[in-house]
Design a protein around this motif. Structure first.
Motif, mmCIF file in Angstrom:
data_model
loop_
_atom_site.group_PDB
_atom_site.id
_atom_site.type_symbol
_atom_site.label_atom_id
_atom_site.label_comp_id
_atom_site.label_asym_id
_atom_site.label_seq_id
_atom_site.Cartn_x
_atom_site.Cartn_y
_atom_site.Cartn_z
ATOM 1 N N LEU A 251 10.271 -4.192 -3.178
ATOM 2 C CA LEU A 251 10.035 -5.651 -4.085
ATOM 3 C C LEU A 251 8.879 -6.622 -2.930
ATOM 4 O O LEU A 251 9.000 -5.615 -2.335
ATOM 5 C CB LEU A 251 10.917 -6.651 -3.988
ATOM 6 C CG LEU A 251 12.500 -6.036 -5.296
ATOM 7 C CD1 LEU A 251 13.786 -6.681 -4.327
ATOM 8 C CD2 LEU A 251 11.877 -6.898 -6.542
ATOM 9 N N LEU A 252 7.850 -7.295 -3.684
ATOM 10 C CA LEU A 252 6.868 -8.074 -3.239
ATOM 11 C C LEU A 252 7.102 -9.617 -3.383
ATOM 12 O O LEU A 252 7.210 -9.771 -4.010
ATOM 13 C CB LEU A 252 5.491 -7.381 -3.711
ATOM 14 C CG LEU A 252 5.308 -6.079 -3.017
ATOM 15 C CD1 LEU A 252 3.847 -5.904 -4.420
ATOM 16 C CD2 LEU A 252 4.967 -5.735 -2.047
ATOM 17 N N ALA A 253 6.598 -10.141 -2.323
ATOM 18 C CA ALA A 253 6.458 -12.100 -2.234
ATOM 19 C C ALA A 253 5.658 -12.490 -1.579
ATOM 20 O O ALA A 253 5.370 -11.980 -0.382
ATOM 21 C CB ALA A 253 8.022 -12.179 -2.036
ATOM 22 N N GLY A 254 5.308 -13.254 -2.036
ATOM 23 C CA GLY A 254 3.775 -13.988 -0.690
ATOM 24 C C GLY A 254 2.914 -13.206 -1.360
ATOM 25 O O GLY A 254 2.270 -12.779 -2.558
ATOM 26 N N LYS B 207 0.855 -0.693 -0.127
ATOM 27 C CA LYS B 207 -0.337 0.214 0.007
ATOM 28 C C LYS B 207 0.780 1.290 -0.006
ATOM 29 O O LYS B 207 1.046 2.196 -0.611
ATOM 30 C CB LYS B 207 -0.582 0.038 1.319
ATOM 31 C CG LYS B 207 -2.127 -1.366 1.194
ATOM 32 C CD LYS B 207 -2.680 -1.525 2.016
ATOM 33 C CE LYS B 207 -4.080 -2.232 1.992
ATOM 34 N NZ LYS B 207 -4.420 -2.831 3.168
ATOM 35 N N ALA B 208 1.413 1.093 0.851
ATOM 36 C CA ALA B 208 2.686 2.297 0.667
ATOM 37 C C ALA B 208 3.505 2.357 -0.384
ATOM 38 O O ALA B 208 3.855 4.021 -1.235
ATOM 39 C CB ALA B 208 3.634 2.969 2.209
ATOM 40 N N GLY B 209 4.055 1.614 -0.852
ATOM 41 C CA GLY B 209 4.677 1.480 -2.438
ATOM 42 C C GLY B 209 3.650 1.649 -3.452
ATOM 43 O O GLY B 209 4.483 2.184 -4.563
ATOM 44 N N GLY B 210 2.333 2.061 -3.189
ATOM 45 C CA GLY B 210 1.488 2.027 -4.266
ATOM 46 C C GLY B 210 1.415 1.926 -5.602
ATOM 47 O O GLY B 210 1.164 1.554 -6.998
ATOM 48 N N THR C 198 2.785 -5.536 -11.100
ATOM 49 C CA THR C 198 4.674 -5.508 -10.993
ATOM 50 C C THR C 198 4.620 -5.800 -9.498
ATOM 51 O O THR C 198 4.233 -5.402 -8.459
ATOM 52 C CB THR C 198 5.011 -4.577 -10.638
ATOM 53 O OG1 THR C 198 6.395 -4.111 -11.032
ATOM 54 C CG2 THR C 198 4.556 -2.382 -10.447
ATOM 55 N N TYR C 199 6.168 -6.395 -9.368
ATOM 56 C CA TYR C 199 6.575 -7.233 -8.070
ATOM 57 C C TYR C 199 7.832 -6.109 -7.724
ATOM 58 O O TYR C 199 7.969 -7.016 -6.601
ATOM 59 C CB TYR C 199 7.208 -8.573 -8.222
ATOM 60 C CG TYR C 199 5.441 -9.126 -8.676
ATOM 61 C CD1 TYR C 199 4.578 -8.853 -8.385
ATOM 62 C CD2 TYR C 199 6.423 -10.279 -8.303
ATOM 63 C CE1 TYR C 199 3.536 -10.396 -8.843
ATOM 64 C CE2 TYR C 199 5.588 -11.727 -9.074
ATOM 65 C CZ TYR C 199 4.187 -11.248 -8.378
ATOM 66 O OH TYR C 199 2.712 -12.303 -8.423
#
Ligand code: FAD
Length: 512
Positions: free
Chosen positions: A302-305, A193-196, A295-296
């Motif tokens: 980065l995002l995971a899971g 969320k914070a990363g948009g 996008t990850y």
């Protein structure tokens, strides 16, 4: 804030000490990165992580991942659970039945045509095993700490700022600095969320309930999984009930607590009985909302899971998908940090993992579509049952559920390129997976070719030569640290140019 001994700049800050964050942290630390995990919950224990709520099915890919890091033998629960949900609390001294279902339709394991899986060896690890969240997290926490990962609990990340070379993370009233931040903070990810990040997908069809209850008249409910005119209920143990109520997720979204009266109303309606709940011990709800980050990666974040993708837990795929993210991302991010990554390596995390996420979301939507309580869904369900009774049908379904058909579309001509390396058993009894505990890339050479040895040294790869009991016609293979074949040859004189090109796509030449 300037980095000091008390406030070091970590290579990576991982948000969340769930299974994905922990596994990723282990992968990074194995590759000599400094890792800090910030975890919101003060207490790692929760009834929802314990049996029966915390039961999780690991597929062949996750089993391999654990095996390839020497963790499989530490998971004890599967040795004691015979049939999930049925005997989960009454743990028994027997191996589990490896089986599965699609939309509640059990498949017959005996009908699978394993000849279609010609690269699966007799020495392969299990296709499925049952674990429990709490056990998995305990094993991974122990490993992470032994590898030097710092875990700080009771600190919820609220926001972050990134610059060209670092990310400053705010958690509670403290701030932390890392070169990279990975959001493994679950479905409601604060990092996402914070990363948009855009989180695109579909809204739920149902509210799912898992509840431990006492029933006055349990005989009124049929045992096992029951699809009814109004939903689905599963009574697997005398005091444990799972329900699906097709209310478009409205109860779950309301945020209301599950009361005894509400659980009873839903259970009576779905089971079409006047069964009575006399006590409600623990209850939780979930939905089939399906969303995936478009996008990850956003700069150094980065995002995971579950932070990157959510879907219905039907058929148990989310954890497997997340562990796969971690296995894929760990070595690539470590190589990027250590300036060992060829151009584009980190971007391949998204190009490889995002399509697999799409497939899993579609898999779970397809199951929901044929479980809905309406005549159209029932008609489709009947066709699926018939298809799953065919040899090809059951082989396809099992291959998808267990992850056996999963692969990446990588450049290369050999059919094994992009697939998980078979668990070759060498003549001395050592198996391929056991040679991967250190997380290094491997150049496998069944012919003992001196030139390959030199190339392995040039790219900092572990060189393994020797013959295996079943070589599947392969003479040499390049295996990435995540166990994926980047190049393979059946030729006694492998094409060095091709191998060199493949090595250069994944590894940087050593400078010394
Ligand atoms: C009923 C049910 C059954 C399931 N069965 C299966 C199955 O059989 N097989 C399967 O593969 N999957 C299954 N799943 C899915 C699986 O549980 C999830 O996909 C998996 O737990 C995701 O792991 P994760 O580490 O990404 O997220 P989580 O397990 O959600 O962990 C996230 C962690 O981040 C922490 N956190 C949250 N916010 C913050 C913050 N702001 N700052 C710091 N930390 C934060 C949380 O406290 C948590 O510890 C099931 C899910 C449910 C609900």
């Amino acid at each position: 804030m300037k980095a000091t001994q008390d406030h070091p700049i970590h290579d990576v800050i991982v948000a969340g000490a769930g299974p994905v964050g922990l596994f990723l942290a282990c992968e990074l630390a194995l590759a000599n990165c400094s890792v800090l995990i910030l975890e919101k919950a003060q207490d790692p224990h929760s009834p929802l992580k314990q049996l029966p709520f915390g039961l999780r099915g690991l597929n062949a890919l996750s089993v391999e991942a654990m095996y390839r890091r020497g963790l499989l033998q530490e998971l004890e629960m599967h040795k004691r659970i015979k049939t999930p949900h049925v005997t989960a609390t009454a743990a028994q001294d027997a191996k589990p039945q490896a089986e599965g279902h699609f939309a509640g339709i059990q498949f017959n394991k005996a009908s699978i045509d394993t000849s279609q899986w010609k690269y699966r060896l007799s020495s392969s690890t299990d296709t499925q095993l049952f674990s429990v969240m709490e056990e998995l997290e305990t094993v991974l926490t122990r490993r992470a700490e032994s590898l030097g990962v710092t875990i700080k609990r009771g600190l919820a990340i609220t926001c972050f700022q990134q610059t060209a070379d670092r990310v400053t993370v705010q958690a509670g009233n403290q701030s932390f600095e890392g070169k990279w931040l990975v959001g493994c903070d679950g479905s409601r990810s604060a990092v996402r969320k914070a990363g948009g990040f855009e989180f695109a997908g579909t809204e739920p069809e149902f509210t799912g309930y898992s509840a431990r209850v006492d029933l006055a008249d349990p005989e009124k409910l049929k045992p096992g999984r029951n699809v009814t005119e109004t939903g689905m209920y599963l009574k697997s143990q005398p005091d444990y009930i799972i329900m699906q109520d097709f209310d478009e997720g409205s109860f779950h979204n309301s945020g209301k607590p599950v009361t005894l009266e509400h659980a009873q109303e839903v259970l009576r309606r779905i089971s079409n009985t006047d069964v009575t709940i006399t006590a409600l011990h623990v209850a939780t709800t979930w939905t089939d909302r399906s969303r995936q980050a478009t996008t990850y990666r956003n700069g150094r974040v980065l995002l995971a899971g579950d932070a990157a993708h959510i879907h219905s837990p039907l058929g148990g795929q989310g954890l497997n998908l997340g562990l796969g993210d971690a296995m894929n991302l760990g070595w690539k991010l470590a190589a990027t940090i250590q300036n060992k990554a060829p151009e584009g390596l980190l971007d391949s995390y998204y190009t490889e993992r995002h399509p697999l996420g799409i497939k899993v979301l579609e898999w779970s939507r397809a199951q929901v579509a044929i479980m809905k309580p309406n005549p159209h869904a029932r008609a489709l369900n009947a066709i699926f049952r018939d298809l799953m009774d065919t040899r090809d049908g059951v082989t396809y379904i099992a291959g998808r559920i267990w992850g056996i058909n999963t692969h990446y579309s990588l450049e290369g001509n050999h059919p094994l390129t992009g697939h998980s390396v078979p668990n070759f058993e060498f003549d001395d009894g050592v198996k391929m997976g056991e040679l991967m505990f250190d997380g290094e890339g491997v150049l496998l050479d069944f012919n003992g070719n001196g030139l390959l040895k030199r190339l392995a040294a040039e790219y900092g790869l572990k060189y393994i030569s020797g013959s295996a009991k079943e070589q599947l016609g392969i003479t040499a293979a390049l295996v990435r640290p995540d166990g994926i074949i980047a190049w393979a040859s059946d030729n006694n004189d492998p094409d060095h140019n091709e191998l060199q090109k493949a090595a250069g796509r994944w590894f940087k030449k050593q400078t010394h």
